[in-house]
Design a protein around this motif. Sequence first.
Motif, short mmCIF file in Angstrom:
data_model
loop_
_atom_site.label_atom_id
_atom_site.label_comp_id
_atom_site.label_asym_id
_atom_site.label_seq_id
_atom_site.Cartn_x
_atom_site.Cartn_y
_atom_site.Cartn_z
N HIS A 30 47.70 62.83 61.19
CA HIS A 30 49.00 61.73 60.87
C HIS A 30 50.24 61.65 59.44
O HIS A 30 49.79 61.85 58.38
CB HIS A 30 48.44 60.14 60.37
N ASP A 32 53.23 60.36 57.97
CA ASP A 32 53.96 59.57 57.14
C ASP A 32 55.41 59.62 56.67
O ASP A 32 55.27 60.95 55.77
CB ASP A 32 53.00 58.23 56.71
N HIS A 63 54.82 60.13 62.31
CA HIS A 63 54.65 58.98 62.24
C HIS A 63 56.58 58.26 61.30
O HIS A 63 55.90 58.67 59.94
CB HIS A 63 54.10 57.99 61.65
N MET A 65 58.74 56.55 59.47
CA MET A 65 59.06 54.80 59.17
C MET A 65 60.82 55.28 58.82
O MET A 65 60.59 54.92 57.17
CB MET A 65 58.26 54.45 57.86
ZN ZN Z 1 51.31 55.87 59.18
#
Ligand code: ZN
Length: 212
Positions: A30, A32, A63, A65
């Motif tokens: 994952h 980020d 992911h 952001m």
């Molecule tokens: Zn995340």
Amino acid sequence: MEISVSYLSSKYDPKRTIQMIEGTSANYIHVDLMDGGFVPHKNFSISEVLDLLGDHQKPLDIHLMVFDPIIYIHDLASLHPRYITFHLEATKDIVGTIEEIRKYGIGVGLSIKPNTDLYELMPYLSFVDLVLIMSVEPGAGGQAFLPTSVNRLEELIKIREENHFSFQIEMDGGINKDTISFVPTLDIAVSGSFVCQSEDFQKRIDELKNRM
Ligand code: ZN
Ligand code: DX5
């Protein structure tokens, strides 16, 4: 349930952490990425991310952001991720961003913060492959799991069933061997500090799998 391991808050540096995740039975890495605008901290430049993950083996679950996620897709596509997920709250051009990710044959994920009404996802749910329910405020690892996430998961599963949608449901934030037992109906659980603050990543992943 599959496990996606976030290297954001680790005992080890990012390169070493990624090597250690590669050596486990985790299903995804994952990734980020934070821009210091949508969330308070910035943690990447595109060239650093490409360098860090250029020779990865496990599928990547990215992911974002960030505000204006569409501008990052072209560069990130060169990593051939399994999913690129962006936030519902981060852009006005949700349909354009979905199409941009789809253009590269990458799975499209849409994420939602803890206080955003789930029904705001509705117009897009037939076009996405994954919905990421945040179980903490996005921006940092090591926060406590928000208990309201359990009902949000059940509600989203109901919406999926009633409308015959086929997206996967992922949850991210505060997932450890205790909290994972509250969400057994998840498709993918992200775990960061619970796995990466330990010396034995595989042992922590086994603990998660035993409690699903
Ligand atoms: Zn995340
Ligand atoms: C938080 C990030 C998460 C974070 C999870 O904003 O999106 O992926 O790394 O870390 P833990 O599992 O420690 O909450």
